[in-house]
Design an enzyme around this catalytic site. Structure first.
Site, PDB file in Angstrom:
ATOM      1  CB  CYS A 299      11.136  12.335  24.270  1.00  0.00           C
ATOM      2  SG  CYS A 299      10.806  11.427  22.762  1.00  0.00           S
TER       3      CYS A 299
ATOM      4  CG  HIS B  42      16.406  11.576  22.588  1.00  0.00           C
ATOM      5  ND1 HIS B  42      16.179  11.656  23.944  1.00  0.00           N
ATOM      6  CD2 HIS B  42      15.184  11.699  21.996  1.00  0.00           C
ATOM      7  CE1 HIS B  42      14.880  11.810  24.159  1.00  0.00           C
ATOM      8  NE2 HIS B  42      14.252  11.839  23.011  1.00  0.00           N
TER       9      HIS B  42
ATOM     10  CB  CYS C 227       9.760  18.407  21.718  1.00  0.00           C
ATOM     11  SG  CYS C 227      11.070  17.486  20.879  1.00  0.00           S
TER      12      CYS C 227
END
Lengths: 402, 717
Positions: free
Chosen positions: A92, A358, A388
């Site tokens: 991510c 996202h 994160c």
């Protein structure tokens, strides 16, 4: 630092719903990012032969997203043959990792002008497509105590005492702020409409935002990770966190990041090249940090990442005006807020991934553009972007408006 | 050729009948693989004259799997020996499947483990539909994995999703189930039909080739990354962890081998499987599981501790005194086993209620399709409820299961002996009262014995047989036979305070309570108990058993201590203290809705917040100390039992601890735990715990020698 890493621009596609009925599902990923490169070229009348590398984050780098997509994008955009390209995978955090890598190359003086960012078509290449030992190798998963990220987020909520009401309230805030910002045109400079070859608009706004969200509506959603927790992942959590008696499953589709398609591109270069090419500096990358922490809780790295980041340059939370903390799950941001005592009004002021989505490899680059726009709008100085990441990692960047 | 016969059938098929000499079942060991070598040599020589091969067995089962003695031998020799053996076996099986002639496995009986692997190397499997033969992979239960190509072939045959449950759960399938799962291809009605079908298949399939040897073949359902499998593959590791707590590596390793096998070619998959086998072979868990759950369990089943009376006896009529929770359960198990039961209580109504419990259990089984109405009625017909002691006159065995009171029990012993014939055994189900004390009421203490059952009787397989000072060896043998007759597992314990299971289990509860009093977070106590492999935490288990009941028996033990000059109750005095404390606060346990936990209507539970006010709960204690306190407390108490002669052979303690109160199976039981760890390391750690936390952790002196003596396997003549 011998050289400053200047941000000359940051652009992004609107985020399309990451399913077959999403508006960007019909746009191949290399096109999504190539068109952003085109926008940078047009806007700045850019001599692309002066760009040395296109570094792109992408979480599922196979199929249409495989094969060093940065280079493919540069070629498709018709940039000069001399522009190299590559792909970065830090899950991510890939987009921000790309930005940091590019900044480091500029700071070192070894390169003068680069593009960093990312692309992710979650509708065409879903999460899990590229496999990976951490998610499929049972020996490794057993050894580290792997649980899926939603269960990790629920563990964070349990440890932090965040109730379902707490996380839903946070989610509502994200929706409201994103809708307001979008409608007020705060994103207008940076969100570049996706168009087809004939120039028709395919998507010109973040379509994932749900302005009519209510607390009641959020409250009615089913906890997404209770079943997988009950089947075994709760037991894995309790083995590592024996002070927890039960996992409180508070996360739902409504308070977790949205699955979307999107791309981002950030133009980063030295001061010298900016003068040479007539580019106007917007910001400066001052510091970066990569950390890794306990993999079962997985998503608790933002605070350690920012601690490391600020420690490098001897600054405190009070010295930072704005934070973009990726809203992978609501509890991630709440824990960050509480762990570092960050005033709420500094965090994700224009909403975040819960509302807007996202797109895994692209998000980091999107946060840079978002925070820079808002620092400019409010005439503030310093912003921190942090995400994160799977495996317990975290990545952070400190940006100053110039 | 010995160990197998080789006949060419009229139709041209070579009929290979495996029949290992001097063994009741065919198991795979050096003699077996030597036999396979001979068979393969003949088949390969005869290849051009035979039409195909039928593999069958001359025993009532096909092949029962690997010879456990061989597996232990390989372990002693090391990983390389293990690797060589399984690679050798794989090579032999491969020769069957690449022979170039159709090979049919005619499964005339159970094929388990290596036996099923042999069958999978055939091109076609036909099973005799006898309704009782078993097919499956039990290796996971012994801490190893199927290393004769079982993982590789099952995954390639059925796909990951269908193969994984079969490989990781150790389930045994009946013929119809095996057909449904795809492990066998056909069923046959009779042995003749079995051979006829085998020949028919050979005639119709002259050039068979295994699916995985065909060009363009791919694994059914895709590999480990296929989208259809991805969700399940992501969940399996944690599902296994939930069951094993990471203490039993076999299931996870099988999963890993199965998944990896989809990424590589056949040969490499076989190698991965063999190396996985070697890794598991050398784990302590494999040694512990094999020693206790296989070797020692078999010793118990074959009566190793039973006094050597040649004739196995049978009980025709059993009398049960007291139709309460235990009595009715004992009655049920006896009736299910075909024994006539006289179920007596103070009133006929109470006795009939006890029989109604049996009916309810059987009706539930009928609803699940596990019992027919006829079977239920036949079982219930065997139970005669009564309020009249005279009705027990024909009993060969009486089990008294009345209230735990010395006077009451002694009275009832006298009453029942007055009607019983000579030679009838009187057994007491007491969990606390000394057998010798109760036997004082008996006219024939030689025929008096303890038979300690566990609740719920229908599901708890173990029975603790307690011999009093005067109990005769013949009575012990007959009691042993009765326990086996009702399909339960007997352990033999010598009369002493707390016997074995209660004594060892009580200190688990006691240590949990001590940790609580020491200020350790109760959530941590409960979680760490599960981390060491206990099925339930010490606080939850006291709630389950009910603390008011525990308190009653604690006080009984205190009274007996005063009377007999013992100090037994002291061994779990903190448990007694907390049972008193919680009971006096109206929180005796689960069926009251409140104990250490609060119990909600929806079945969920949460630790009572009031524990904090009583005990604190923020004391930092090293997690290893907490884990070891819980584990070592039980093991040291068990060591004392051995030292004092309460237990004579390790097998009774190992099996008893696992089956009676869930002592972690990966350890192999309380005594195997010590042997696996090593006596020196055990004593060292026990002494460290003793010096920090108290004398209750001190191992008995000379324990190593005691353990050695008690480990001598001694099979009955």
């Amino acid at each position: 630092m011998p050289h400053a890493a200047i941000i000359y621009d940051a652009v992004r596609t609107p985020r399309g719903k990451g399913k077959a009925d999403g508006s960007l599902h019909s746009v191949k990923p290399v096109r999504l990012i190539a068109d952003l490169l085109g926008e940078l070229q047009t806007r700045h009348d850019l001599d692309t032969s002066r760009v040395s590398d296109v570094v792109l984050g992408c979480g599922q780098a196979i199929g249409e997203q495989g094969g060093a997509i940065g280079k493919s994008a540069a070629l498709l955009a018709g940039w000069d043959d001399s522009v190299a390209g590559c792909q970065v995978d830090r899950f991510c955090g890939s987009g921000l990792e790309s930005v940091n890598m590019a900044a480091a190359r500029i700071m070192s003086g070894m390169d003068d002008l680069m593009v960093a960012g990312g692309v992710e078509s979650m509708s065409r290449i879903p999460m899990g497509s590229a496999g990976g030992a951490l998610f499929f190798d049972s020996e490794l998963m057993t050894k580290v105590g792997f649980v899926s990220q939603g269960v990790s987020a629920d563990l964070i909520a349990t440890l932090g005492g965040y109730s379902r009401e707490d996380v839903d309230a946070f989610a509502l805030g994200s929706q409201q702020k994103a809708a307001a910002a979008r409608d007020a045109g705060y994103f207008a400079r940076s969100v570049i409409a996706a168009r087809d070859a004939a120039g028709q608009v395919v998507l010109d706004h973040d379509e994932f935002i749900k302005p009519s969200t209510t607390l009641e509506g959020l409250g009615g959603l089913r906890p997404s990770f209770a079943k997988m927790g009950e089947m075994g992942m709760n037991a894995v959590c309790l083995a590592k966190y024996p002070q927890v008696s039960a996992i409180n499953h508070v996360h739902t589709a409504g308070n977790s990041s949205g699955v979307v398609d999107g791309a981002s591109a950030v133009l980063i270069g030295s001061e010298a090249i900016g003068r040479d090419l007539g580019l106007t500096p917007r910001g400066r990358i001052v510091a970066m940090a990569t950390v890794s922490t306990e993999p079962t809780i997985m998503l608790a790295a933002p605070a350690p990442a920012v601690r490391k980041l600020l420690g490098r340059v001897d600054l405190t939370i009070d010295d930072i005006d704005l934070f973009e903390v990726n809203e992978a799950f609501a509890s991630v941001v709440l824990r960050f807020r509480d762990e570092l005592n960050v005033p709420e009004e500094k965090i994700n002021v224009n909403g975040g991934a819960i509302a807007m989505g996202h797109p895994i490899g692209a998000t980091g680059g999107m946060l840079v553009g978002t925070i820079l726009d808002e620092l400019e709008r409010r005439r503030l100085k310093r912003g921190v972007c942090v995400l994160c990441i799977g495996g317990g990692m975290g990545v952070a960047t400190l940006i100053e408006r110039v | 050729m010995k160990n197998a016969t080789y006949d060419i059938r009229p139709g041209g098929a070579a009929l290979v009948t495996i029949n290992m000499e001097g063994a009741p079942v065919n198991v795979m060991n050096d003699a077996f693989t030597a036999m396979l070598d001979e068979i393969l040599a003949r088949l390969e020589a005869d290849k051009d004259v035979i039409s195909g091969v039928i593999l069958t067995s001359g025993k009532s089962t096909f092949v029962a799997g690997g010879d456990v003695a061989k597996i232990l031998e390989l372990r002693a020799q090391g990983a390389e020996a293990g690797y060589a053996f399984v690679q050798g076996l794989k090579a032999q099986l491969r020769r069957f499947e690449t022979l170039g002639r159709p090979v049919v496995a005619a499964l005339n009986g159970s094929a388990l483990g290596g036996g099923l692997e042999l069958a999978l190397a055939a091109h076609h499997r036909i099973a005799l539909d006898d309704g009782k033969s078993q097919f499956g992979f039990p290796e996971v239960g012994l801490g190893i994995l199927p290393a004769g190509g079982g993982i590789v072939r099952t995954v390639r045959l059925l796909g990951l999703m269908k193969a994984l449950p079969l490989l990781t759960e150790g389930r045994r399938l009946k013929p119809a189930q095996a057909l449904a799962e795809g492990l066998v291809d056909e069923l046959a009605a009779t042995p003749d039909d079995l051979i006829a079908r085998s020949e028919a298949w050979i005639a119709a399939n002259a050039s068979p080739i295994q699916p995985w040897d065909r060009k363009g073949w791919s694994i059914p359902g895709g590999d480990m990354f296929a989208p259809a499998n991805a969700g399940a593959m992501a969940m399996f590791p944690s599902m296994i962890f939930k069951k094993t707590k990471g203490l039993l590596p076999a299931a996870e390793r099988i999963l890993g081998v199965a998944a990896e096998s989809t990424q590589v070619g056949f040969e490499a998959a076989c190698e991965i499987e063999s190396r996985g086998f070697c890794d598991l072979l050398m784990t302590p868990a494999a040694e512990n599981l094999i020693r206790t759950m296989f070797v020692q369990m078999n010793e118990i089943s074959s009566g190793a501790s039973r006094p050597a009376f040649k004739e196995k006896s049978r009980i025709a009529v059993v009398g049960i005194l007291g139709a309460g929770m235990m009595g009715r359960g004992i009655a049920h198990s006896s009736a299910v086993a075909g024994i006539k039961v006289i179920l007596k209580d103070l009133t006929l109504e109470a006795a009939e209620k006890g029989k109604a419990y049996s009916q309810a259990l059987l009706d539930k089984e009928i609803a699940k399709g596990r019992r027919t109405v006829e079977e239920r009625d036949a079982i219930l017909d065997r139970i005669t409820p009564t309020a009249d002691m005279a009705d027990l006159a024909e009993c060969n065995l009486v089990v008294e299961a009345v209230f735990e009171d010395v006077g009451l029990k002694q009275g009832i012993v006298r009453d029942v002996e007055a009607v019983l014939p000579e030679g009838a055994i009187v057994a007491t189900n007491t969990s606390t009262l000394p057998i010798s004390m109760l036997s004082q009421a008996s006219k024939r203490p030689g025929d008096f014995i303890g038979l300690h059952f566990f609740s719920p009787v229908d599901r708890m397989h173990i029975v603790e047989i307690i011999t009093g000072e005067a109990t005769s060896p013949e009575t012990l043998a007959r009691a042993y036979d009765f326990v086996q007759q009702i399909k339960k597992t007997p352990i033999i314990v010598n009369d002493s305070r707390g016997f074995f299971t209660s004594r060892v289990f009580s200190v688990f509860a006691d240590e949990g309570d001590r940790l609580l009093k020491d200020g350790v977070n109760p959530t941590v106590i409960e979680n760490l108990a599960k981390q060491i492999g206990m099925p339930v935490g010490p606080l939850a288990v006291q709630d389950e058993v009910m603390m008011d009941m525990l308190l009653r028996s604690f006080k009984t033990n205190q009274a007996l201590d005063a009377e007999l000059g013992d100090a037994y109750a002291r061994t779990y005095e903190v448990c007694g203290e907390l049972c008193e404390l919680m009971s006096s606060r109206g929180r005796p346990g689960r069926s009251a809705g409140a104990g250490f936990y609060d119990y909600a209507a929806d079945g969920s539970k949460a630790l009572w917040p009031g524990l904090e006010a009583l005990f604190g709960g923020d004391v930092e204690m090293p997690l290893d100390d907490i884990r070891d306190r819980l584990m070592f407390r039980m093991v040291v108490e068990a060591a004392r039992c051995l030292d004092e002669g309460v237990i004579s052979n390790v097998r009774d303690g190992n099996i008893g601890s696992i089956l009676a109160f869930g002592f972690p199976v990966h350890t192999g039981g309380v005594y195997q735990f010590v042997q696996s760890l090593g006596v020196e390391r055990f004593v060292e750690r026990a002494e460290a715990l003793a010096s920090t936390y108290g004398e209750r952790f001190a191992a008995p002196a000379g324990f190593g020698a005691t353990l050695e003596r008690a480990s001598q396997a001694k099979l009955a003549a």
